[in-house]
Design an enzyme around this catalytic site. Sequence first.
Site, PDB file in Angstrom:
ATOM      1  N   LYS A  17      -9.909  37.031  15.145  1.00 48.39           N
ATOM      2  CA  LYS A  17      -9.533  35.753  15.771  1.00 48.39           C
ATOM      3  C   LYS A  17     -10.567  35.357  16.807  1.00 48.39           C
ATOM      4  O   LYS A  17     -11.342  36.186  17.297  1.00 48.39           O
ATOM      5  CB  LYS A  17      -8.159  35.832  16.434  1.00 48.39           C
ATOM      6  CG  LYS A  17      -8.006  36.843  17.591  1.00 48.39           C
ATOM      7  CD  LYS A  17      -8.386  36.352  18.961  1.00 48.39           C
ATOM      8  CE  LYS A  17      -8.103  37.419  20.044  1.00 48.39           C
ATOM      9  NZ  LYS A  17      -8.812  37.196  21.303  1.00 48.39           N
ATOM     10  N   ASP A 155      -1.209  40.050  21.031  1.00 48.10           N
ATOM     11  CA  ASP A 155      -1.864  39.180  20.046  1.00 48.10           C
ATOM     12  C   ASP A 155      -1.250  39.291  18.641  1.00 48.10           C
ATOM     13  O   ASP A 155      -1.591  38.505  17.757  1.00 48.10           O
ATOM     14  CB  ASP A 155      -3.358  39.528  19.923  1.00 48.10           C
ATOM     15  CG  ASP A 155      -4.159  39.086  21.141  1.00 48.10           C
ATOM     16  OD1 ASP A 155      -3.616  38.337  21.977  1.00 48.10           O
ATOM     17  OD2 ASP A 155      -5.333  39.492  21.249  1.00 48.10           O
TER      18      ASP A 155
HETATM   19  O1  C5P Z   1      -0.344  43.529  24.782  1.00 50.08           O
HETATM   20  P1  C5P Z   1      -1.655  44.238  24.799  1.00 50.08           P
HETATM   21  O2  C5P Z   1      -1.497  45.737  24.778  1.00 50.08           O
HETATM   22  O3  C5P Z   1      -2.590  43.793  23.741  1.00 50.08           O
HETATM   23  O4  C5P Z   1      -2.350  43.855  26.178  1.00 50.08           O
HETATM   24  C1  C5P Z   1      -3.430  44.582  26.680  1.00 50.08           C
HETATM   25  C2  C5P Z   1      -3.584  44.298  28.166  1.00 50.08           C
HETATM   26  O5  C5P Z   1      -4.064  42.987  28.387  1.00 50.08           O
HETATM   27  C3  C5P Z   1      -2.311  44.372  28.982  1.00 50.08           C
HETATM   28  O6  C5P Z   1      -2.072  45.681  29.414  1.00 50.08           O
HETATM   29  C4  C5P Z   1      -2.609  43.449  30.152  1.00 50.08           C
HETATM   30  O7  C5P Z   1      -3.406  44.115  31.099  1.00 50.08           O
HETATM   31  C5  C5P Z   1      -3.478  42.389  29.518  1.00 50.08           C
HETATM   32  N1  C5P Z   1      -2.731  41.192  29.093  1.00 50.08           N
HETATM   33  C6  C5P Z   1      -2.184  40.352  30.044  1.00 50.08           C
HETATM   34  N2  C5P Z   1      -1.515  39.234  29.647  1.00 50.08           N
HETATM   35  C7  C5P Z   1      -1.396  38.931  28.342  1.00 50.08           C
HETATM   36  C8  C5P Z   1      -1.950  39.769  27.358  1.00 50.08           C
HETATM   37  C9  C5P Z   1      -2.622  40.896  27.770  1.00 50.08           C
HETATM   38  O8  C5P Z   1      -2.301  40.607  31.252  1.00 50.08           O
HETATM   39  N3  C5P Z   1      -0.736  37.828  27.982  1.00 50.08           N
END
Ligand code: C5P
Length: 341
Positions: A17, A155
Site C-alpha cells: 500500500k 493497517d
Molecule cells: O497496529 P500496529 O501494530 O500496526 O501499529 C504499530 C504501531 O504504530 C503502534 O504500536 C503505534 O505506536 C503506532 N500506531 C499509532 N496509531 C495508529 C497506528 C499505529 O500510533 N493509528
Amino acid sequence: MTAPSGLTPVVRIAPAKLNLTLAVLGLRPDGYHDLYSVFVPLGLGDRLSLTPAATATDSLHVTGLSTGAPAGTDLVLRALEATRRAVGGGWTGSPGGLSPAPAIAARLDKRIPVAAGLGGGSSDAAAALDGALEAWGAELDEHTRLAVAAGLGSDVPFFAAHGPALVEGRGERVTPLHGLRGAPGILLVTPSVAVATPDVFAAFAAIRGTGDGAVRQSSIHLASELGSGLGAADLAARAGVLASANDLLPAIALVVPAIVPFRRAMTRLLHRPIGLSGSGPTVWAIYPSLAEAVVAAAAVEAAVANGSLDVPGDGPPFVAATTIAGSLLTLEPTASRRTQP
Ligand code: C5P
C-alpha cells in the site's frame, strides 16, 4: 505434505500500500493515533500460498526479498490462528463438525520490503485471513471478519477491503473509494534502513502531538475526488500537494535525518514531487503511466550506481516501478520491479 481430503491449496497476492495522504489527528487514550488517510493498494505484492496439511500445527516458509530487517512475517501465523479461533471449534468441514479447522502449511514469497511503510506484513495477514477461510471452505460474517483483521494490526482492515479507501480511527474505519480511473505509475525507492513505526509515532507525539490542519484538508479533498472520479494524469498532477500531505514527515526527519536531503536529491534528479509512504522510509513519485515510472526507476538505479544519488542506509535501496491497483482485487501484480542485489 498431504492435504486433508477435499481441501485444495489457495494462492493469494498480498499487495503493498501507499498512503497518498496521511493526516494524524491526535493521540488516543489507547496509545494509538487517530488517522485520516487515503490508502491505495499497489500492483507490487507478496505471494502467499496456503495448503491445508495433515500436521498438528501451522507452518510458514519464507522466501524472496531480504532487506536485512527483522522478518516481521509472524503475522501470517497469528492471522491463521486468529481466523481458526473465529471459525470456532466446530469447523463445518470436520466429521460431525466437531474439530477445529486443519493446520495450514504457508509459503510466503516476499516481494515487498519489510519495515518500509508499504504495509507488507499487514497485507500478508489479511491475505492469510481470507486465504485460510477459502482453504477451509469456511465463512465469517463481515463484522467478525473485520474484527479479526483489526485485532491483527491497524493497517489490516484496509487490506481486507481490497481497494483504494479512506482510512480513519486507528485504521479500523475503512470507506472504499471507487473513483480512480486508469492505473497511475508509481516509483518506489526504499532505503535499506528499517524503520519501526512506533518510533516514528513516538517522535510525532514528542514534537507535535497533533497534525497540521492543512494535511487533513488535503486528505478530505483527495478522498472526495477519488470517491467521485479521478484519472491517472489528474492524480499525477496533484503530486505536489500529496507529497507534503503526510503529518509524519517531521517525525521521520528526527528518526532518520538523512531522509531529508535524500528527498531533496530525488526531487532534483527526477524533477517530481517526492512523497513519503506512511511512517517511511519508502519514498514515492507518481506518474500518469507505468512506462514513465519504469523510466524513472532506471534513472534512480543509474544515479545510485554512479554515486550521484546518496541514499541513506548500509546497502543499495529497493527500487520498483509499479501501479496503483484500482477497485478490483488484482490477482497478479502488474509491477515491473527492479531490485538491486
Ligand atoms: O497496529 P500496529 O501494530 O500496526 O501499529 C504499530 C504501531 O504504530 C503502534 O504500536 C503505534 O505506536 C503506532 N500506531 C499509532 N496509531 C495508529 C497506528 C499505529 O500510533 N493509528
